[in-house]
Scaffold this motif. Structure first.
Motif, PDB file in Angstrom:
ATOM      1  N   LYS A  15      -4.634  11.857 -11.398  1.00 47.91           N
ATOM      2  CA  LYS A  15      -4.072  10.542 -11.119  1.00 47.91           C
ATOM      3  C   LYS A  15      -3.098  10.593  -9.954  1.00 47.91           C
ATOM      4  CE  LYS A  15      -4.688   8.596 -15.672  1.00 47.91           C
ATOM      5  NZ  LYS A  15      -4.059   7.856 -16.756  1.00 47.91           N
ATOM      6  N   LEU A  16      -2.895   9.414  -9.366  1.00 47.97           N
ATOM      7  CA  LEU A  16      -1.918   9.240  -8.301  1.00 47.97           C
ATOM      8  C   LEU A  16      -0.647   8.665  -8.921  1.00 47.97           C
ATOM      9  CD1 LEU A  16      -1.261   9.113  -5.202  1.00 47.97           C
ATOM     10  CD2 LEU A  16      -1.995   6.732  -5.316  1.00 47.97           C
ATOM     11  N   HIS A  17       0.495   9.234  -8.547  1.00 45.19           N
ATOM     12  CA  HIS A  17       1.792   8.758  -9.025  1.00 45.19           C
ATOM     13  C   HIS A  17       2.593   8.300  -7.812  1.00 45.19           C
ATOM     14  CE1 HIS A  17       1.481  10.594 -13.136  1.00 45.19           C
ATOM     15  NE2 HIS A  17       0.514  11.232 -12.492  1.00 45.19           N
ATOM     16  N   PHE A  18       3.130   7.082  -7.880  1.00 44.59           N
ATOM     17  CA  PHE A  18       3.886   6.526  -6.759  1.00 44.59           C
ATOM     18  C   PHE A  18       4.974   5.601  -7.303  1.00 44.59           C
ATOM     19  CE2 PHE A  18       0.394   3.717  -7.646  1.00 44.59           C
ATOM     20  CZ  PHE A  18       0.916   2.440  -7.532  1.00 44.59           C
ATOM     21  N   LEU A  35       0.877  -1.161   0.000  1.00 43.87           N
ATOM     22  CA  LEU A  35       0.000   0.000   0.000  1.00 43.87           C
ATOM     23  C   LEU A  35       0.920   1.218   0.000  1.00 43.87           C
ATOM     24  CD1 LEU A  35      -2.908   0.961   0.010  1.00 43.87           C
ATOM     25  CD2 LEU A  35      -2.894   0.781   2.502  1.00 43.87           C
ATOM     26  N   SER A  36       1.112   1.816  -1.189  1.00 45.68           N
ATOM     27  CA  SER A  36       2.132   2.841  -1.410  1.00 45.68           C
ATOM     28  C   SER A  36       1.575   4.251  -1.426  1.00 45.68           C
ATOM     29  CB  SER A  36       2.835   2.592  -2.743  1.00 45.68           C
ATOM     30  OG  SER A  36       3.551   1.387  -2.708  1.00 45.68           O
ATOM     31  N   VAL A  37       2.310   5.154  -0.787  1.00 45.96           N
ATOM     32  CA  VAL A  37       1.987   6.574  -0.758  1.00 45.96           C
ATOM     33  C   VAL A  37       2.609   7.244  -1.977  1.00 45.96           C
ATOM     34  CG1 VAL A  37       2.432   8.725   0.500  1.00 45.96           C
ATOM     35  CG2 VAL A  37       1.823   6.657   1.746  1.00 45.96           C
ATOM     36  N   GLY A  38       1.897   8.254  -2.497  1.00 41.74           N
ATOM     37  CA  GLY A  38       2.442   8.992  -3.624  1.00 41.74           C
ATOM     38  C   GLY A  38       1.850  10.376  -3.738  1.00 41.74           C
ATOM     39  N   LYS A  39       2.150  10.998  -4.871  1.00 42.09           N
ATOM     40  CA  LYS A  39       1.681  12.362  -5.125  1.00 42.09           C
ATOM     41  C   LYS A  39       0.411  12.319  -5.952  1.00 42.09           C
ATOM     42  CE  LYS A  39       4.569  13.087  -9.242  1.00 42.09           C
ATOM     43  NZ  LYS A  39       5.602  13.912  -9.865  1.00 42.09           N
ATOM     44  N   LEU A  40      -0.554  13.077  -5.495  1.00 44.02           N
ATOM     45  CA  LEU A  40      -1.831  13.184  -6.176  1.00 44.02           C
ATOM     46  C   LEU A  40      -1.844  14.507  -6.919  1.00 44.02           C
ATOM     47  CD1 LEU A  40      -4.711  12.275  -6.766  1.00 44.02           C
ATOM     48  CD2 LEU A  40      -5.370  13.178  -4.538  1.00 44.02           C
ATOM     49  N   LEU A  41      -1.949  14.414  -8.229  1.00 47.24           N
ATOM     50  CA  LEU A  41      -1.963  15.611  -9.064  1.00 47.24           C
ATOM     51  C   LEU A  41      -3.404  16.062  -9.223  1.00 47.24           C
ATOM     52  CD1 LEU A  41       0.507  14.359 -11.835  1.00 47.24           C
ATOM     53  CD2 LEU A  41       1.034  15.566  -9.729  1.00 47.24           C
ATOM     54  N   ALA A  42      -3.841  16.966  -8.373  1.00 43.78           N
ATOM     55  CA  ALA A  42      -5.228  17.428  -8.397  1.00 43.78           C
ATOM     56  C   ALA A  42      -5.284  18.869  -8.897  1.00 43.78           C
ATOM     57  CB  ALA A  42      -5.861  17.298  -7.021  1.00 43.78           C
ATOM     58  N   TYR A  43      -4.666  19.088 -10.059  1.00 43.12           N
ATOM     59  CA  TYR A  43      -4.689  20.410 -10.665  1.00 43.12           C
ATOM     60  C   TYR A  43      -4.721  20.261 -12.176  1.00 43.12           C
ATOM     61  CZ  TYR A  43       0.333  19.469 -11.117  1.00 43.12           C
ATOM     62  OH  TYR A  43       1.545  18.902 -11.399  1.00 43.12           O
TER      63      TYR A  43
END
Length: 180
Positions: free
Chosen positions: A153-156, A139-147
């Motif tokens: 999408k989530l990038h991890f 279960l990986s944490v990443g950056k959520l591009l909400a702009y």
């Protein structure tokens, strides 16, 4: 107005919610868990500075000296200005199931947790939020591009490279009861 009160109901204090603490190689007691590795061991939400890439959220594994950050479709190592997400009130944060097409609907009225920023054109900064997804047992944490108005999408990091998914969980700050 007091910066620690809600603008809708001035008498109700707003909890701090979360804060970023310098990471020195030890996971502090108030660190908020982000997920787990493929062996079921807890991971934490970290961020580090990536030259020309901004401040990027990703996994922190217990005892690690640096982080692998998703940027330009690869895992970029950094140990610069590392921080770990902490909270004195774990119930003030929660994970919300979302997809790239409905993130703005399912998080309406909620505040997405800010995990860093990505440099934009002409010195601007675009905020990155915190998300997580299950990939190959982790279960990986990443950056959520909400702009940008495009697919959010989530990038991890998964398998040593940057992965992008359209279905994930977004980390949100819960509103205090009776306010906002």
């Amino acid at each position: 107005m007091n910066p620690h009160t809600c603008h809708h109901c001035h008498h109700h204090p707003v909890p701090e919610g979360y804060y970023w603490r310098d990471y020195t190689g030890e996971i502090p007691n108030d660190a908020f868990p982000g997920g787990h590795d493929s062996n079921g061991q807890p991971t934490y939400i970290g961020q580090a500075y990536l030259p020309n890439g901004g401040v990027v959220p990703s996994n922190i594994y217990r005892g690690q000296a640096g982080m692998h950050l998703p940027s330009n479709w690869k895992a970029n190592y950094s140990d610069l200005a590392m921080k770990v997400l902490c909270t004195s009130s774990p119930s003030s944060l929660s994970w919300v199931n979302a997809t790239a097409s409905d993130i703005h609907l399912v998080t309406a009225g909620k505040q997405l947790v800010i995990g860093g920023y990505h440099p934009g054109a002409k010195g601007t900064k675009k905020l990155l939020n915190v998300g997580r997804a299950l990939h190959q047992g982790e279960l990986s944490v990443g950056k959520l591009l909400a702009y940008d108005g495009g697919p959010d999408k989530l990038h991890f990091i998964g398998g040593g490279t940057e992965i992008s998914v359209a279905s994930y969980q977004a980390l949100v700050l819960n509103s205090p009861s009776g306010c906002c």
